[in-house]
Design an enzyme around this catalytic site. Sequence first.
Site, PDB file in Angstrom:
ATOM      1  N   ASN A   1     -37.422  88.118  52.574  1.00 52.97           N
ATOM      2  CA  ASN A   1     -36.651  87.446  51.529  1.00 52.97           C
ATOM      3  C   ASN A   1     -37.096  85.993  51.400  1.00 52.97           C
ATOM      4  O   ASN A   1     -38.271  85.752  51.104  1.00 52.97           O
ATOM      5  CB  ASN A   1     -35.133  87.634  51.684  1.00 52.97           C
ATOM      6  N   ASP A   2     -36.243  85.021  51.591  1.00 53.50           N
ATOM      7  CA  ASP A   2     -36.515  83.640  51.184  1.00 53.50           C
ATOM      8  C   ASP A   2     -37.855  83.089  51.684  1.00 53.50           C
ATOM      9  O   ASP A   2     -38.169  83.207  52.874  1.00 53.50           O
ATOM     10  CB  ASP A   2     -35.431  82.710  51.724  1.00 53.50           C
ATOM     11  N   PRO A   3     -38.602  82.402  50.803  1.00 52.45           N
ATOM     12  CA  PRO A   3     -39.732  81.600  51.269  1.00 52.45           C
ATOM     13  C   PRO A   3     -39.212  80.340  51.951  1.00 52.45           C
ATOM     14  O   PRO A   3     -38.257  79.727  51.482  1.00 52.45           O
ATOM     15  CB  PRO A   3     -40.484  81.265  49.979  1.00 52.45           C
TER      16      PRO A   3
END
EC number: 3.2.1.26
Length: 598
Positions: A68-70
């Site tokens: 998910n999140d960078p």
Amino acid sequence: MGVLGSRVAWAWLVQLLLLQQLAGASHVVYDDLELQAAATTADGVPPSIVDSELRTGYHFQPPKNWINDPNAPMYYKGWYHLFYQYNPKGAVWGNIVWAHSVSRDLINWVALKPAIEPSIRADKYGCWSGSATMMADGTPVIMYTGVNRPDVNYQVQNVALPRNGSDPLLREWVKPGHNPVIVPEGGINATQFRDPTTAWRGADGHWRLLVGSLAGQSRGVAYVYRSRDFRRWTRAAQPLHSAPTGMWECPDFYPVTADGRREGVDTSSAVVDAAASARVKYVLKNSLDLRRYDYYTVGTYDRKAERYVPDDPAGDEHHIRYDYGNFYASKTFYDPAKRRRILWGWANESDTAADDVAKGWAGIQAIPRKVWLDPSGKQLLQWPIEEVERLRGKWPVILKDRVVKPGEHVEVTGLQTAQADVEVSFEVGSLEAAERLDPAMAYDAQRLCSARGADARGGVGPFGLWVLASAGLEEKTAVFFRVFRPAARGGGAGKPVVLMCTDPTKSSRNPNMYQPTFAGFVDTDITNGKISLRSLIDRSVVESFGAGGKACILSRVYPSLAIGKNARLYVFNNGKAEIKVSQLTAWEMKKPVMMNGA
């Protein structure tokens, strides 16, 4: 739970995971879920879903499992670094670590071992998102959110340092014993307190950063913290900014040049003199936990008052978005090698959690985008980084001066289009046929697109591209424009309103797909009849950029027929006014070296 093999238990678990995934499922604490072995028991997963041809070819994606999140993108000693939230044990959210990959060009990537994993009391139950800051001596420091109490989801902010700053790959990170360095004191909601930003240094020598939070039931807040040493932090008397939007995740705050240049500005560089400040605007971006999209405002940063004021007083109400599609938890960084600001964003799947477990992977990162301030000063422009063009095949297909009559569609042949880059310039001969915009939809592009999709005949448009289309058009994903006359207001004429939309409602014959339309209004003047579109097509993702990057839409689609060599590309026109393709250029896209050859 020892009965995962049973059909009833599996169905229950799939329902639970699907609910979590549709809600974003990005910040939940629960026990290990090792579902890979159970994947073979899943019923009802169409064979096409696990087809390797649906796995992206040139987007950032690890060989398997959930991302998910960078996090903390940076450029260091000749290497680009990307950390990202990753589950090493399965294709659903859980067991999150900071995976780490490096690249020379932002296109070809090498995976290293995870950089940050739960290992201390301050992050025992989670190592969540954060950012990197370059110190005065050029050494990077990472700030990230840790979870140290599973029962109440208690969130704190931690620091991590490279063990060996001379290592350009930054392969080892250490956590000082003084973690956590920021805790939720003074009435802050400890369960909604996360995602520290890149820090910037003021003229007083203090570093400042933001932490996203929720005040009360509905107010998103960006708290300011100050420190001289990245160890002892003090919260400012008031937030940088807040708005009644719900929880602010993954805040991002950075300067942009306001003098027409496309160069980026280093967040950590202090802008102190009045002349320099006049040439800079600031962008505050927040990821809305409730709505699952990113929005931003452009405004002014008052350094003395520690306050940010949007230029548009209604900016927190009428959201400008990086992307009107499947794009979340974004993070920018300043690239000193090319003096530009680059945007990363996460695109989740839009199939079911059971599908993800069956295929063994979930989530990609969007193609990195260069961002800069539009000359109007009202919004950002975004464009795929120039490096992606190195993946273009040698010989493009070109279509010039092709008139597309009302109700007509034209196939673009001569290349395989399941993995392609398409740029097209349209001309509309007359805008007289444009429909009047319904005042009730004047601020709701999504509703307008849903009500009048790609197959609904209009005046000027819908016209655009059918991508990932099957030979018989049973499957197709439409990316298009539609032009309206402005809603009547006091008899004024006003400029035409341009809607950009992606319509995937016919993208797959699989009935279990989540196939919403995505749309945004494009702030462009089309009175000259000209508008452009670029679409990056990559098997199960379509990333589109309208009017030179004024509006962007990313959509995930999972065709069952239009796969591989069977995918086709068309230009279509479902309006009453004829349109002309002044030029279309399409390239097949090569596959980079991704994640150690995966």
